[in-house]
Design a protein around this motif. Structure first.
Motif, PDB file in Angstrom:
ATOM      1  N   THR A  75      40.067 -26.076 -51.753  1.00 31.44           N
ATOM      2  CA  THR A  75      38.993 -27.062 -51.553  1.00 31.44           C
ATOM      3  C   THR A  75      39.381 -28.449 -52.039  1.00 31.44           C
ATOM      4  O   THR A  75      39.021 -29.450 -51.436  1.00 31.44           O
ATOM      5  N   GLY A  77      38.431 -30.643 -54.460  1.00 29.97           N
ATOM      6  CA  GLY A  77      37.349 -31.610 -54.506  1.00 29.97           C
ATOM      7  C   GLY A  77      37.677 -32.888 -55.241  1.00 29.97           C
ATOM      8  O   GLY A  77      36.932 -33.864 -55.158  1.00 29.97           O
ATOM      9  N   LYS A  85      45.888 -30.270 -49.869  1.00 31.62           N
ATOM     10  CA  LYS A  85      45.623 -30.581 -48.463  1.00 31.62           C
ATOM     11  C   LYS A  85      46.928 -30.789 -47.704  1.00 31.62           C
ATOM     12  O   LYS A  85      47.042 -30.428 -46.528  1.00 31.62           O
ATOM     13  N   ALA A 116      38.174 -27.462 -47.681  1.00 29.04           N
ATOM     14  CA  ALA A 116      37.153 -28.492 -47.484  1.00 29.04           C
ATOM     15  C   ALA A 116      36.711 -28.501 -46.029  1.00 29.04           C
ATOM     16  O   ALA A 116      37.527 -28.651 -45.123  1.00 29.04           O
ATOM     17  N   GLU A 117      35.432 -28.336 -45.829  1.00 29.33           N
ATOM     18  CA  GLU A 117      34.887 -28.213 -44.479  1.00 29.33           C
ATOM     19  C   GLU A 117      35.091 -29.498 -43.689  1.00 29.33           C
ATOM     20  O   GLU A 117      34.844 -30.603 -44.170  1.00 29.33           O
ATOM     21  N   HIS A 119      37.820 -30.924 -42.717  1.00 26.67           N
ATOM     22  CA  HIS A 119      39.095 -31.611 -42.907  1.00 26.67           C
ATOM     23  C   HIS A 119      40.137 -31.037 -41.941  1.00 26.67           C
ATOM     24  O   HIS A 119      40.069 -29.876 -41.541  1.00 26.67           O
ATOM     25  N   GLN A 122      41.680 -27.668 -42.548  1.00 29.65           N
ATOM     26  CA  GLN A 122      40.976 -26.448 -42.171  1.00 29.65           C
ATOM     27  C   GLN A 122      41.488 -25.937 -40.825  1.00 29.65           C
ATOM     28  O   GLN A 122      41.764 -24.747 -40.663  1.00 29.65           O
ATOM     29  N   GLU A 145      32.770 -30.641 -49.346  1.00 26.29           N
ATOM     30  CA  GLU A 145      33.778 -31.423 -50.069  1.00 26.29           C
ATOM     31  C   GLU A 145      33.092 -32.222 -51.173  1.00 26.29           C
ATOM     32  O   GLU A 145      32.738 -33.375 -51.016  1.00 26.29           O
ATOM     33  N   ARG A 146      32.909 -31.557 -52.310  1.00 27.27           N
ATOM     34  CA  ARG A 146      32.331 -32.179 -53.490  1.00 27.27           C
ATOM     35  C   ARG A 146      33.224 -31.898 -54.684  1.00 27.27           C
ATOM     36  O   ARG A 146      34.019 -30.964 -54.671  1.00 27.27           O
ATOM     37  N   THR A 149      32.876 -28.449 -56.220  1.00 26.07           N
ATOM     38  CA  THR A 149      33.182 -27.322 -55.335  1.00 26.07           C
ATOM     39  C   THR A 149      34.496 -26.665 -55.712  1.00 26.07           C
ATOM     40  O   THR A 149      34.689 -25.464 -55.519  1.00 26.07           O
ATOM     41  N   GLY A 150      35.436 -27.437 -56.277  1.00 28.63           N
ATOM     42  CA  GLY A 150      36.729 -26.899 -56.627  1.00 28.63           C
ATOM     43  C   GLY A 150      36.724 -25.950 -57.810  1.00 28.63           C
ATOM     44  O   GLY A 150      37.715 -25.245 -58.043  1.00 28.63           O
TER      45      GLY A 150
END
Length: 470
Positions: A75, A77, A85, A116-117, A119, A122, A145-146, A149-150
């Motif tokens: 994720t 975040g 990423k 992360a939704e 991105h 994904q 993506e906050r 969230t990580g």
């Protein structure tokens, strides 16, 4: 880990195998022995020993006679980090290799990759799963993506379809994670490191890096760097060398470890090697490998204020230190930046949030703020004497752009008694007229300002403020 990226934008499965052969199968004992031999640590920030986490999952599964789930936390975040990423986007099969090595040894019922939704990463990891025909065993789940969230508990909650917020300090994912099963949860780089360790073995892995911390690390270099990049470097290399490669000027200091990390002085940044121990020796932390040099043009206190306000807005709001304490710290730090506050007040508020939260977010934010107070003493003195240091805030510490908020602060004039406290607590949107009554700005209240707005609403003696949409 970055082998092949000089020739390929993204490694598909066939190209991936040119650089990373099919991994051998390993037993639980072999994985533990390999990880212990090189002291493999988690690369998500906490640096927890991988062998201990792996063994804890095995012990929980045997004790409960339960199946195991393997989770990849991709994720990321943290706004200042892009290394996971990058791996998801450009070398997704290396992550999958590591996850499958662990899953095979644990006889896991499934592998779940949280990302992360929305991105591009994904889509890349989904394509990699489909290319290897792993659908049904490897599942990709998009999460908000906050910043929080990580956190491990947030990832588990999100995978289970609940709100992706921390679960609190009680319980361990290794005992009860996805579907209440023992769950091995590590970040994307950690699984990639496991794949590299399997490929080269402990001796080959240890050919790179410092003797006491062998291997390489991924660093996200940003801030004042003329060539910001994700850099793979052996441990033990001077941090100054890495910064020089990226064309970075240190200026007032270097943030290491991200927004839950610490600041290094220019003197320490010029001499410290890249390793957990070396950074800890000078008061820093390697964390998730985030390196942000400030340069000399931006206001360091102003940069700290921006990030602290962002962190206050990113809390889950589940406990007092997050819901009330962090907005207080952000407000007092802003007051200090304006030349009206005191270092002692900020320090007292930051210390007061430590060790009392439902997760580590208050602790990490406190560490970031307290480190800034110690590192930027000269700049803070200028603010206290002159109300400013004379330098603008260029936003070298990245935070997500404010959303298109439709929230507005509204005053109920049948209740307002002109106490004026709202203007003190929320100066970004509230001024006072000549009679001491609030003049509310028509500008929207963005996510980064919500903590200040909520504080003003809660503290209004007349209960005259509220948030409305539209």
């Amino acid at each position: 880990m970055t082998a092949g990226l000089d020739r390929h934008r993204r490694l598909d499965y066939e190209t991936h195998r040119e650089f990373h052969p099919e991994p051998p199968r390993h037993t639980v004992e072999e994985i533990v022995a390999m990880a212990e031999a090189v002291d493999l640590r988690g690369r998500g920030g906490a640096a927890f020993p991988f062998a201990r986490k792996f063994s804890a999952v095995v012990a929980a599964a045997r004790r409960k006679n339960a199946e195991v789930v393997v989770v990849v936390n991709g994720t990321e975040g943290e706004p200042a980090s892009t290394k996971d990423k990058m791996l998801l986007l450009r070398k997704p099969h290396l992550i999958i290799d590591g996850a499958l090595i662990a899953a095979d040894a644990l006889n896991a019922v499934e592998v779940v990759i949280g990302v992360a939704e929305g991105h591009m990463a994904q889509n890349s990891i989904i394509a990699a799963v489909e290319e290897r025909k792993l659908d049904g065993y490897v599942r990709v789940v998009g999460l908000p993506e906050r910043f929080v969230t990580g956190e491990g508990g947030s990832v588990v909650n999100g995978i289970m379809g609940r709100e992706a917020v921390p679960r609190g300090r009680g319980g361990r994912t290794s005992d009860s994670g996805v579907r209440s099963l023992p769950t091995l949860l590590s970040n994307a780089e950690t699984y990639s490191q496991l794949a590299i360790l399997s490929q080269y073995g402990p001796d080959g892995y240890a050919e790179a890096g410092a003797p006491d911390e062998p291997g390489t690390v991924l660093l996200t270099i940003g801030g004042s760097a003329m060539r910001p990049a994700v850099v793979e470097t052996p441990t033990g290399v001077p941090l100054a060398t890495v910064l020089d490669i990226c064309g970075a000027v240190v200026g007032d200091g270097v943030l290491v470890g991200g927004y839950h990390g610490r600041w290094l002085t220019p003197v320490d940044a010029a001499s410290v090697p890249v390793s957990r121990k070396s950074l800890a020796d000078v008061g820093g932390v390697l964390g998730a490998g985030i390196i942000v040099p400030l340069g000399g043009e931006t206001c360091p206190l102003g940069e700290t204020v921006r990030v602290t306000s962002y962190l206050a807005a990113q809390s889950a709001g589940q406990c007092g230190p997050c819901r009330l304490g962090l907005p207080d710290v952000a407000y007092l730090l802003k007051d200090l930046s304006d030349g009206n506050g005191s270092i002692e007040a900020v320090r007292w508020a930051a210390v007061g949030t430590r060790g009392r939260g439902a997760c580590s977010h208050p602790d990490g934010t406190s560490r970031f703020v307290l480190s800034a107070l110690d590192t930027f003493k000269d700049d803070i003195s200028q603010h206290l004497m002159n109300g400013t240091c004379g330098r603008p805030v260029y936003g070298l510490l990245p935070i997500p752009a404010d959303d298109d908020s439709k929230l507005r602060l509204v005053v109920d004039w049948t209740r307002c008694q002109g106490h004026g406290l709202c203007a003190k607590l929320f100066p970004d949107r509230v001024n006072l007229d000549a009679h001491g009554y609030p003049v509310i700005s028509d500008s929207p209240v963005s996510n980064s300002l919500l903590p200040q707005a909520r504080k003003a609403i809660e503290m209004c003696p007349a209960l005259a403020l509220r948030i409305e949409e539209g």
